[in-house]
Design an enzyme around this catalytic site. Structure first.
Site, PDB file in Angstrom:
ATOM      1  N   GLY A 192      16.428  -3.931  79.315  1.00 55.25           N
ATOM      2  CA  GLY A 192      15.270  -2.728  79.966  1.00 55.25           C
ATOM      3  C   GLY A 192      14.162  -3.387  80.639  1.00 55.25           C
ATOM      4  O   GLY A 192      13.736  -4.562  79.621  1.00 55.25           O
ATOM      5  N   HIS A 230      14.012   5.209  77.390  1.00 51.26           N
ATOM      6  CA  HIS A 230      13.205   4.347  76.852  1.00 51.26           C
ATOM      7  C   HIS A 230      12.457   4.448  78.146  1.00 51.26           C
ATOM      8  O   HIS A 230      11.249   4.261  78.140  1.00 51.26           O
ATOM      9  CB  HIS A 230      14.027   3.313  76.352  1.00 51.26           C
ATOM     10  CG  HIS A 230      13.193   1.907  75.789  1.00 51.26           C
ATOM     11  ND1 HIS A 230      12.370   1.925  74.538  1.00 51.26           N
ATOM     12  CD2 HIS A 230      12.132   1.712  76.217  1.00 51.26           C
ATOM     13  CE1 HIS A 230      11.466   1.298  74.510  1.00 51.26           C
ATOM     14  NE2 HIS A 230      11.132   0.296  75.589  1.00 51.26           N
ATOM     15  N   GLU A 231      13.118   3.940  79.317  1.00 54.83           N
ATOM     16  CA  GLU A 231      12.376   2.962  80.061  1.00 54.83           C
ATOM     17  C   GLU A 231      11.293   3.779  80.651  1.00 54.83           C
ATOM     18  O   GLU A 231      10.194   3.889  81.476  1.00 54.83           O
ATOM     19  CB  GLU A 231      13.544   2.644  80.986  1.00 54.83           C
ATOM     20  CG  GLU A 231      14.600   1.561  79.967  1.00 54.83           C
ATOM     21  CD  GLU A 231      13.773   0.642  79.882  1.00 54.83           C
ATOM     22  OE1 GLU A 231      12.238   0.292  79.994  1.00 54.83           O
ATOM     23  OE2 GLU A 231      14.275  -0.532  79.479  1.00 54.83           O
ATOM     24  N   GLN A 240       5.499  -2.435  83.051  1.00 58.18           N
ATOM     25  CA  GLN A 240       5.725  -3.374  82.155  1.00 58.18           C
ATOM     26  C   GLN A 240       4.924  -4.510  82.828  1.00 58.18           C
ATOM     27  O   GLN A 240       4.358  -5.932  81.824  1.00 58.18           O
ATOM     28  CB  GLN A 240       6.481  -3.252  81.081  1.00 58.18           C
ATOM     29  CG  GLN A 240       6.540  -2.707  80.220  1.00 58.18           C
ATOM     30  CD  GLN A 240       7.987  -2.957  79.351  1.00 58.18           C
ATOM     31  OE1 GLN A 240       9.577  -2.318  79.982  1.00 58.18           O
ATOM     32  NE2 GLN A 240       8.239  -3.126  78.362  1.00 58.18           N
ATOM     33  N   CYS A 255      10.254  -3.291  71.694  1.00 60.28           N
ATOM     34  CA  CYS A 255      10.070  -3.271  73.631  1.00 60.28           C
ATOM     35  C   CYS A 255       9.247  -4.267  73.936  1.00 60.28           C
ATOM     36  O   CYS A 255       8.513  -5.079  72.981  1.00 60.28           O
ATOM     37  CB  CYS A 255       9.045  -1.764  73.704  1.00 60.28           C
ATOM     38  SG  CYS A 255       7.997  -1.175  74.703  1.00 60.28           S
ATOM     39  N   LEU A 256       9.481  -4.849  74.831  1.00 66.08           N
ATOM     40  CA  LEU A 256       9.228  -6.391  75.106  1.00 66.08           C
ATOM     41  C   LEU A 256       7.728  -5.699  75.188  1.00 66.08           C
ATOM     42  O   LEU A 256       6.558  -7.057  75.326  1.00 66.08           O
ATOM     43  CB  LEU A 256       9.492  -6.587  76.285  1.00 66.08           C
ATOM     44  CG  LEU A 256      11.327  -7.099  76.363  1.00 66.08           C
ATOM     45  CD1 LEU A 256      11.674  -7.726  78.160  1.00 66.08           C
ATOM     46  CD2 LEU A 256      11.370  -8.114  75.769  1.00 66.08           C
ATOM     47  N   HIS A 312       8.513   4.973  79.740  1.00 65.50           N
ATOM     48  CA  HIS A 312       7.120   4.211  80.354  1.00 65.50           C
ATOM     49  C   HIS A 312       7.046   4.465  81.892  1.00 65.50           C
ATOM     50  O   HIS A 312       5.812   4.356  81.724  1.00 65.50           O
ATOM     51  CB  HIS A 312       8.547   2.541  80.268  1.00 65.50           C
ATOM     52  CG  HIS A 312       8.209   1.593  79.381  1.00 65.50           C
ATOM     53  ND1 HIS A 312       6.953   1.519  78.586  1.00 65.50           N
ATOM     54  CD2 HIS A 312       9.382   1.174  78.388  1.00 65.50           C
ATOM     55  CE1 HIS A 312       7.494   0.088  77.633  1.00 65.50           C
ATOM     56  NE2 HIS A 312       8.592   0.537  77.890  1.00 65.50           N
TER      57      HIS A 312
HETATM   58  O1  GNR Z   1      15.185  -5.029  75.686  1.00 69.56           O
HETATM   59  C1  GNR Z   1      15.107  -4.257  74.725  1.00 69.56           C
HETATM   60  N1  GNR Z   1      15.706  -3.563  74.022  1.00 69.56           N
HETATM   61  C2  GNR Z   1      15.660  -2.670  73.366  1.00 69.56           C
HETATM   62  C3  GNR Z   1      16.303  -2.063  71.992  1.00 69.56           C
HETATM   63  C4  GNR Z   1      16.821  -0.385  71.797  1.00 69.56           C
HETATM   64  C5  GNR Z   1      16.582   0.847  72.146  1.00 69.56           C
HETATM   65  C6  GNR Z   1      15.913   0.286  74.017  1.00 69.56           C
HETATM   66  C7  GNR Z   1      15.598  -1.120  74.186  1.00 69.56           C
HETATM   67  S1  GNR Z   1      14.813  -1.254  75.956  1.00 69.56           S
HETATM   68  C8  GNR Z   1      13.981  -2.897  75.437  1.00 69.56           C
HETATM   69  C9  GNR Z   1      13.326  -3.703  76.987  1.00 69.56           C
HETATM   70  C10 GNR Z   1      11.814  -2.812  77.375  1.00 69.56           C
HETATM   71  O2  GNR Z   1      11.057  -2.661  76.687  1.00 69.56           O
HETATM   72  N2  GNR Z   1      11.849  -2.165  77.679  1.00 69.56           N
HETATM   73  O3  GNR Z   1      10.998  -0.845  78.356  1.00 69.56           O
HETATM   74 NI    NI Z   2       9.804  -1.149  76.200  1.00 70.84          NI
END
Ligand code: GNR
Ligand code: NI
Length: 176
Positions: free
Chosen positions: A46, A136-137, A51, A94-95, A140
């Site tokens: 995601g 999660h997104e 980001q 999270c990236l 953000h």
């Molecule tokens: O790549 C991602 N893996 C992930 C694993 C578990 C829950 C959420 C994520 S999102 C993350 C990519 C990211 O930072 N998205 O904002």
């Molecule tokens: Ni993230």
């Protein structure tokens, strides 16, 4: 095509609240493509626009497995309209916080409204990893990171580590 640089903790840009998209046009579709390419390249499942430094309410997700064809999903102006009472726990990453993982508890199932790449209003109910990833997104887009859902002690340790890493990366000429 090209990838975009991913912003890392503790950059305050990650705390910005993103602004709703007003027009779904070719420029936005090109940007969503660049986000997808950045996500695949990272790789991640995601990515939110903030980001890559753009405070726009756009996120991309692809949960397809490595041996499957890509299954990109783009969500514009997503809004959670329903949350289940039951929760599930996933180990999140999270990236923008590379190589750090922690368990986060969130509603197991959600319903979200959003616009697709044609600007059509849609509604989706998700559970499992898609529900977690969407939350999660969407966090953000509101300046919230998954480390905000863990203990303060753990969060402070992570932030401290990434502050140090950022200092080491900073283009500062050290004396001596
Ligand atoms: O790549 C991602 N893996 C992930 C694993 C578990 C829950 C959420 C994520 S999102 C993350 C990519 C990211 O930072 N998205 O904002
Ligand atoms: Ni993230």
């Amino acid at each position: 095509m090209s990838t975009l640089p991913i912003i890392l903790l503790p950059d305050p840009v990650l705390r910005e609240v993103s602004i709703p998209v007003e027009r779904v046009d070719d420029e936005l579709r090109r940007f969503a493509d660049a986000m997808l390419e950045t996500m695949y390249d990272a790789p991640g499942i995601g990515l939110a626009a903030i980001q890559v430094g753009q405070p726009r309410r756009i996120l991309v997700i692809d949960l397809s497995k490595e041996d499957e064809p890509n299954a990109p999903q783009v969500f514009i102006n997503p809004e959670i309209v329903k949350c289940s009472d039951d929760v599930s726990q996933y180990e999140e990453g999270c990236l923008s916080i590379p190589d750090y993982y922690a368990d986060v508890e969130r509603p197991a199932s959600i319903t979200a409204t959003y616009l697709d790449l044609d600007g059509t209003q849609r509604e989706m109910t998700a559970d499992g990893l898609l529900a977690t990833c969407l939350q999660h997104e969407i966090d953000h887009l509101n300046g919230v990171l998954f480390i905000d859902h863990i203990s303060r002690l753990k969060r402070e340790m992570v932030v401290k580590k990434f502050r140090k890493l950022a200092k080491e990366r900073a283009p500062t000429r050290m004396v001596g």
